[in-house]
Design an enzyme around this catalytic site. Structure first.
Site, PDB file in Angstrom:
ATOM      1  CG  MET A  14      97.739  39.687 -27.560  1.00 50.71           C
ATOM      2  SD  MET A  14      97.529  41.410 -27.961  1.00 50.71           S
ATOM      3  CE  MET A  14      99.147  42.032 -27.545  1.00 50.71           C
ATOM      4  CD  GLU A  96     102.996  35.873 -35.388  1.00 51.06           C
ATOM      5  OE1 GLU A  96     101.792  35.662 -35.117  1.00 51.06           O
ATOM      6  OE2 GLU A  96     103.663  36.781 -34.884  1.00 51.06           O
ATOM      7  CB  CYS A 155      92.172  40.884 -18.789  1.00 49.22           C
ATOM      8  SG  CYS A 155      91.265  42.397 -19.136  1.00 49.22           S
ATOM      9  CG  HIS A 196      87.702  44.501 -18.849  1.00 55.60           C
ATOM     10  ND1 HIS A 196      88.036  43.653 -17.821  1.00 55.60           N
ATOM     11  CD2 HIS A 196      87.026  45.538 -18.297  1.00 55.60           C
ATOM     12  CE1 HIS A 196      87.601  44.172 -16.672  1.00 55.60           C
ATOM     13  NE2 HIS A 196      86.990  45.312 -16.939  1.00 55.60           N
TER      14      HIS A 196
END
Ligand SMILES: [Zn+2]
Length: 219
Positions: A14, A96, A155, A196
């Protein structure tokens, strides 16, 4: 009939610009290439609203919605559009593609489109919230060969390359057992790196459930 010349796929996490690149390509091919392009999306996508695909930067285009589980719905819609336009379309675009399950026949649909002489451009999420391959994206990546382009996102914790979408529900990371596709939920997502990315309930590969020493992420 000549086979379509290409399948081009924008793949990644994303917030990596996948849809923006797809929209730019559609716009460029229409404006400067004079191509007739039909745009489709699976009906489960809720981010963009009905019959629209939209990038995070706000670009948008109209799209025909087809059932993710029955993508063959494309054919009558495409034939109608071609009848209205009085000519055959040259390019089919999909946003998508991860929402078309692997067993939906989407892979075969794309092959059939290529066999019928259409070029195909598409974008899709590579991994789901579990960090696992998502729907038809990996199959399409193989079909696209070297026209599969990995889009990088970063991130939200450290700025490193972030391949995974972190699902957060009510402020905490979603459990591994939460469904792959949430409909109408109040979850949010953010890109995360390996370090993370947090997935409570995940058992590391190679460690069977219930095995004593199996490390389970409980963070
Ligand atoms: Zn990080």
């Amino acid at each position: 009939m000549a086979r379509g010349r290409f399948l081009r796929l924008y793949i990644g996490n994303m917030a990596s610009g996948k849809t923006r690149h797809l929209l730019t390509e559609i716009d460029t091919l229409r404006k400067y290439g004079n191509k007739k392009i039909a745009v489709f999306k699976p009906r489960t996508d809720t981010r963009s609203g009905m019959n629209t695909i939209k990038s995070r930067k706000g670009d948008e285009d109209t799209a025909e919605e087809i059932s993710p589980n029955l993508p063959q719905e494309l054919w009558p819609v495409l034939r109608d559009k071609e009848a209205d336009a009085g000519c055959k379309f040259e390019i089919i675009a999909f946003d998508e593609v991860q929402f078309f399950p692997r067993d939906s026949g989407f892979f075969q649909l794309v092959k059939n489109l290529l066999d019928e002489g259409y070029d195909v451009i598409a974008s899709g999420l590579a991994f789901d919230f579990r960090g696992e391959p998502f729907g038809s994206t990996p199959d399409l990546a193989m079909l696209a060969e070297d026209r599969c382009m990995w889009m990088t996102s970063y991130c939200t914790k450290c700025g490193s390359r972030a391949p995974y979408p972190q699902r957060i529900i009510n402020g905490v990371p979603a459990h591994y057992n939460s469904p792959q596709v949430l409909v109408g939920g109040d979850e949010t997502y953010e890109p995360r790196c390996d370090e993370h990315f947090v997935l409570p309930g995940r058992i590391l590969p190679g460690r069977e459930a219930g095995v004593q020493q199996g490390r389970i992420f409980t963070e």
